[in-house]
Structures are given as C-alpha cells and as structure tokens.
Design a protein around this motif. Structure first.
Motif, short mmCIF file in Angstrom:
data_model
loop_
_atom_site.label_atom_id
_atom_site.label_comp_id
_atom_site.label_asym_id
_atom_site.label_seq_id
_atom_site.Cartn_x
_atom_site.Cartn_y
_atom_site.Cartn_z
N GLU A 94 20.14 18.53 40.13
CA GLU A 94 19.59 18.51 38.29
C GLU A 94 18.91 19.87 37.97
O GLU A 94 19.12 19.86 36.62
CB GLU A 94 18.45 17.47 38.54
N ILE A 95 18.63 20.55 38.82
CA ILE A 95 18.11 21.80 38.49
C ILE A 95 19.28 22.83 38.14
O ILE A 95 19.19 23.37 36.85
CB ILE A 95 17.04 22.60 39.46
N GLN A 96 20.47 22.61 38.54
CA GLN A 96 21.53 23.43 38.50
C GLN A 96 22.01 23.03 36.91
O GLN A 96 22.46 23.99 36.15
CB GLN A 96 22.73 23.34 39.44
N ILE A 167 16.31 33.75 39.27
CA ILE A 167 17.18 32.75 39.56
C ILE A 167 16.63 31.87 40.46
O ILE A 167 16.45 30.46 40.40
CB ILE A 167 18.53 33.06 39.38
N TYR A 168 16.50 32.38 41.44
CA TYR A 168 16.05 31.88 42.77
C TYR A 168 14.82 30.88 42.78
O TYR A 168 14.69 29.80 43.17
CB TYR A 168 15.86 32.67 44.15
N TRP A 169 13.76 31.64 41.85
CA TRP A 169 12.53 30.81 41.63
C TRP A 169 12.89 29.85 40.94
O TRP A 169 12.55 28.64 41.13
CB TRP A 169 11.45 31.67 41.15
N ALA A 170 13.56 29.75 39.74
CA ALA A 170 13.84 28.84 38.83
C ALA A 170 14.70 27.43 39.44
O ALA A 170 14.39 26.33 39.01
CB ALA A 170 14.97 29.34 37.74
N ILE A 171 15.55 27.80 40.49
CA ILE A 171 16.17 26.83 40.90
C ILE A 171 15.39 26.27 42.31
O ILE A 171 15.23 24.93 42.39
CB ILE A 171 17.78 27.22 41.41
N PHE A 172 15.08 27.08 43.19
CA PHE A 172 14.39 26.73 44.63
C PHE A 172 12.95 26.71 44.55
O PHE A 172 12.23 26.30 45.61
CB PHE A 172 15.18 27.32 45.55
N ASN A 173 12.26 27.23 43.44
CA ASN A 173 10.82 27.29 43.62
C ASN A 173 10.53 28.08 44.85
O ASN A 173 9.45 27.79 45.40
CB ASN A 173 10.13 25.89 43.21
N PRO A 183 20.25 31.09 53.10
CA PRO A 183 21.03 29.88 53.58
C PRO A 183 22.34 29.88 52.63
O PRO A 183 22.21 30.35 51.55
CB PRO A 183 20.60 28.53 53.20
N GLN A 184 23.38 29.94 53.24
CA GLN A 184 24.73 29.88 52.75
C GLN A 184 24.88 28.90 51.45
O GLN A 184 25.53 29.22 50.51
CB GLN A 184 25.94 29.39 53.69
N ALA A 185 24.04 27.81 51.68
CA ALA A 185 24.25 26.91 50.27
C ALA A 185 23.54 27.39 49.22
O ALA A 185 23.86 27.41 48.00
CB ALA A 185 23.82 25.50 50.68
N HIS A 186 22.44 27.90 49.36
CA HIS A 186 21.59 28.69 48.34
C HIS A 186 22.47 30.01 48.00
O HIS A 186 22.38 30.14 46.58
CB HIS A 186 20.19 29.26 49.06
N LYS A 187 22.96 30.64 48.74
CA LYS A 187 23.81 31.84 48.36
C LYS A 187 24.96 31.60 47.36
O LYS A 187 25.03 32.10 46.19
CB LYS A 187 24.23 32.57 49.45
N VAL A 189 24.83 28.50 45.42
CA VAL A 189 24.38 28.19 44.30
C VAL A 189 23.87 29.61 43.38
O VAL A 189 24.02 29.73 42.16
CB VAL A 189 23.19 27.36 44.24
N LEU A 190 23.13 30.60 44.09
CA LEU A 190 22.71 31.69 43.51
C LEU A 190 23.56 32.38 42.74
O LEU A 190 23.55 32.76 41.58
CB LEU A 190 21.84 32.52 44.40
N ASP A 191 24.79 32.65 43.32
CA ASP A 191 25.99 33.40 43.08
C ASP A 191 26.69 32.94 41.81
O ASP A 191 26.88 33.66 40.84
CB ASP A 191 26.97 33.58 44.41
N GLU A 192 26.79 31.43 42.03
CA GLU A 192 27.49 30.83 40.73
C GLU A 192 26.59 30.86 39.54
O GLU A 192 27.16 31.14 38.38
CB GLU A 192 27.59 29.37 41.00
N SER A 193 25.29 30.79 39.60
CA SER A 193 24.20 30.85 38.47
C SER A 193 24.38 32.04 38.01
O SER A 193 24.11 32.33 36.87
CB SER A 193 23.13 30.31 38.92
#
Length: 536
Positions: A94-96, A167-173, A183-187, A189-193
């Motif tokens: 939802e955040i994405q 960006i990392y704060w906005a999505i993962f707080n 984490p690879q999954a976070h990476k 999401v971060l790279d795409e955003s």
C-alpha cells in the motif's frame, strides 16, 4: 528560457514584534514556571524557611513541589518517545502504491483553475510515470516541491544518499541501513522507487552525500518536546470536564465509549431516521485543548441544530489530557474507523455495507456507488485541521457512511508535499501566532507522540478521487485561510481546483489557521448555512 525555481533560495523572514510579545508575556512565563518551582522548593528546603511559612506561602510551596515532581514524570514520558518508532507506516504494498500516486501528481494536463462541470477529468491516477526532461515545467515544479523535505535547500545541493534515506523512511519507517545489511527485498523496492523518482525529477540525483542537507524524517528525527506546568494541564482538564458535564446536563448529550473511541452524542427524542428529518452531524475536532478550544463553535452548533443528532468524537491524545489512560496510546486507523462505523450503525444512521443503486456518470467512472438501504443516506461529516485525518480515514474505509463532507483548514490534502510537516515541526517561528502554535501545540507531549511517533502519511493523505461527489458543493465543502502558516493553502487550492472543484472551495484572503470557525466570521456562517443544506 524556463526559470528553475527549485534552485531559488526562499527569502528569509524577520521576526515580527508580535513574536516577541507572545514570547515575553505568554510563552516565557509558562515555560519558566517549572524551573522557578524547582528553585523555590530547593531554596525553601535549603534555608529551612518552609517550616515557618504562613498558609499562602505553604500553599505556594505545595504547588511548586507538585510541579517539580510532575516535571520529573514529564521528562520520563518524554524519554519514552526518544527511541525509534515501534510500528511501520503500514502495508508495504500500500505504501508503494501511495508513493507511486505521489509521483503522478501534476503529470496530468489539468487546467489549474478547473470547473464544476461533469466532464471527463481522469486526473493523475491514469498517467504513466515517464522520463521527463530537466526543463519540463512539471519536473521543475516537482523538484521545487520535493525540496521541502530537504528543508527548502536548493535542489542541486541534495545528494543521492540523503534521497535514499528519505525514500527508505517513507516506505519502511526506518533508518537506511548499511548497504551490506540491507535486505534484498527492501533493496528492490528502494531501487525501483528511486528510478521512478528520478524520472519524475527530470534529471538524475548526484551521487554522494551532503551532510549539511538533512532530509526530514518525521518519525525518526529526535522529537522536540517543551515542558509546561502541571497547573496548565490541571486547568485544561477541569475546563474540559466542566464543559463535558455541561453538554450532558444542559443539552441532553450522553457520553460513551466503543472499542476505545470516546464520544459525546445527542439524539433528539422526536428525530427519526428518515428523509423527513435532517441528517446527523459528525464532528472531528483538531489539535489543542479539546472542548475548551471549540466551545464557542460547538455551543452555537448545539443550539442552532437542536433538530438533529450531533456526534462529537473526543480525542484525548490531541487535547492535552495527560491524565487520560490513552493519552500516549492513540487508537490506530483501522480500529478507529471500525469502531466509528459500528457506532453509526448502532444509532441507525448508516448501514455497515454499501448498497449498489442507480448512479451518475461521474460515480460510474469512480467505480463505486453507495446508497444505504435505509431512507437516511449517511451522516454529514465536519472536520477541522488535524480532525481531517480521521475524516479521511472514514472516507477511505467507509465512504458510503459519509454522505456530505466539510473540511475546515484540512491538513490531509497535499501532506505528501511536506509543507504541513515542515511548518508545524521544523520551520523557524517568525510571528506570534507561529510561536503560539509551536509551544502550545507542536511541542506538546501528546501531540508529538501522535504526529511524530505514530504518524502514517499514506493513511493520512486524502486524494481527490477518494471523496464522493467532491465537485458537488452541496455535498463537499472546503474552507481555507490564505494566510495559514501551517497549511500551504495555495498548493492545496491548486490541487483541488485542478480536479474541478470551484463552487465548493472557499478561502478568506486574510484568514489564519482556525479563523474559519470563529463565531461571527464569514467562514463560520458559511459552515452553518452548508450544514442546513442551503444552496451556496
């Protein structure tokens, strides 16, 4: 040649005379009360004079002693808020989606001054995020808006590391971890955003880091909490208690609680849930002193609308009710909306589930039509300032229950742009009003706990397409003050007008935050007329 406004520094503002007036005669005396209490108690005990004090001096000593003990307790509570947030913003998917929605704002070719005609205005959600040119006005405008999250520094000074932190704060707080521990999954999401963000910006973000340009990370930054005396909290609590009892005794209100949601409600004996009777009114108040702050407005509301039910949602966590057990435990969105929905159903004001019926072309385009099974079509919702967040939650989760919506000084629109956050917590105060808001509201323990440690920006952001019948002025009304020092009024009005809202949009050229509800003002009269369902 297009001027790049994202590189133009904001003009500095000098502090006004009223800033120093408020500082010297209002803020300073209250702030100094605590250290003065400490000094007096220490002096009285050290000299032994406390044992010979007369009754007035002994009373003063007792009050000072309580103030001293309370300040220790207050400091203890403040320390509890200094750590990292325990909860995330919400569901990552939802955040994405919300982050992608932000990137689409301003991409659509919508006129800045829309109309109320029923025309096809698909808006930003249907736009694709494509690579913009550096001199594209949409890219320049977005860079200028985004730099608010970087304390309004020229965009060229912002570096990639700080943007990744944001960006990392906005999505993962959370704080951005070291690359090797990410984490690879976070990476992914971060790279795409980041890739989508750079397309929207129209240019790549320079590599490296610039520690002098720190991003605003609301939930992670150290909270700024200023003490205030116990006496202030006691007087506020007494005032709210007296008004609470007054509404119950003099105006037949009943106080209740459902799943942590507290409220005052009045239902006239002759009122029935039918088209022949006016809709109930649901009121969400804002930050401040609770009933004490809104009494002038509510007292007339109670008097002039005695023919219809009135439901006032009480919010102790934003009313400086430090003695309340849920003062530092605000009810989250889903629990709040579920409880309020159950409450409205229990009163017979709305159905829990929407019913599909015939609809207008605009409603069909939205893909969601709501018509309650009963003859009564929901409630009229009125919110002020911070109350617009709870108002937005209901529109997101149970839109069919709110048949009409009035937003006064709303902070829920365009909060993704960062102006409300920066103005409320970070910007240097230059006027007396700004200083009053900073000391009495934004640095208060309960407010800081709610809006820094428990703030969920995606839930609190309301989009045009989430407001039923937003272009119908009889069903949606928006009031602003053009001199609002918290809300970026021009930005919000631009957003709403670009989506076709005109007749339902009102602003006071000289109005400040909160003045639209002042008794006798044009804004207040407009709200009362709209609640009576008169034509604007």
């Amino acid at each position: 040649m297009t001027i790049d406004i994202s590189e133009i520094p904001d003009a500095p503002k000098r502090r006004t005379i009223d800033f120093y007036t408020v500082l010297l005669f209002l803020v300073a005396p209250l702030w100094c009360a605590v250290p003065l209490a400490w000094g007096f108690v220490i002096y009285a005990l050290h000299t032994g004079k406390v044992w010979s004090y007369s009754l007035p001096w002994l009373t003063l000593f007792s009050v000072s002693l309580f103030e001293m003990i309370f300040s220790i307790y207050y400091h203890h509570l403040s320390k509890q808020l200094s750590g990292p947030p325990k909860n995330g913003h919400g569901n990552t998917t939802e955040i994405q989606l919300a982050f992608h929605r932000i990137l689409k704002v301003g991409l659509a070719s919508l006129p800045p001054d829309g109309d109320d005609e029923e025309v096809d205005r698909p808006g930003s959600p249907n736009e694709a995020i494509v690579q913009l040119e550096p001199d594209d006005p949409r890219a320049i405008e977005f860079r200028n808006t985004l730099r608010t999250w970087f304390r309004r520094e020229p965009w060229s000074t912002v570096r990639l590391h700080q943007v990744r932190q944001w960006i990392y704060w906005a999505i993962f707080n959370k704080d951005l971890p070291a690359p090797e521990t990410l984490p690879q999954a976070h990476k992914v999401v971060l790279d795409e955003s980041l890739d989508l963000l750079q397309k929207r910006l129209g240019k790549p973000i320079p590599e490296g880091s610039n520690s002098s340009v720190k991003p605003i990370l609301l939930n992670l930054d150290k909270p700024n909490i200023l003490w205030r005396p116990l006496t202030f909290y006691v007087l506020t609590a007494i005032g709210n208690l007296c008004l609470d009892l007054w509404y119950q005794k003099s105006h037949n209100f009943r106080r209740g609680s459902l799943d942590g949601l507290e409220y005052l409600v009045r239902i006239p004996k002759k009122w029935r849930s039918s088209d022949r009777h006016p809709r109930p009114i649901l009121f969400f108040h804002g930050l401040g002193l609770g009933l004490v702050q809104y009494h002038n407005f509510l007292s007339r509301l109670v008097r002039d609308f005695s023919d219809r039910p009135l439901l006032i949602i009480l919010q102790p966590h934003v009313s400086q009710d430090i003695f309340h057990p849920k003062y530092l435990a605000p009810t989250p969105r889903k629990q709040t909306t579920a409880a309020l929905a159950r409450l409205l159903v229990s009163f017979g004001w709305a159905d829990l589930e929407p019913a599909v019926s015939g609809c207008s072309t605009e409603d069909e385009q939205k893909g969601a039509i709501y018509a309650p099974k009963r003859r009564l079509s929901g409630v009229t919702a009125l919110s002020h300032s911070n109350g617009s967040y709870a108002h937005a939650w209901m529109l997101k989760d149970y839109p069919h229950m709110l048949s009409r919506s009035c937003f006064v000084d709303p902070v829920t629109f365009c909060c993704w742009e960062g102006d409300v956050c920066r103005n409320f917590f970070y910007k240097t105060c230059t006027t007396g009003f700004e200083l009053m808001v900073r000391y009495f509201v934004s640095t208060e323990l309960g407010v800081v706990n709610l809006l820094q440690k428990n703030f969920d920006w995606s839930s609190n952001s309301l989009w045009f397409e989430e407001i039923p019948n937003a272009r119908d002025p009889s069903k949606a009304l928006f009031l602003f003050g053009d001199k609002d020092s918290i809300v970026a009024t021009n930005r919000v009005k631009l957003y709403l007008r670009s989506h076709g809202i005109r007749k339902g949009l009102w602003s006071d050229p000289q109005g400040h935050h909160g003045e639209a509800l002042l008794a006798g003002g044009d804004g207040c009269r407009l709200v009362y007329d709209w609640l009576r369902e008169r034509e604007l």
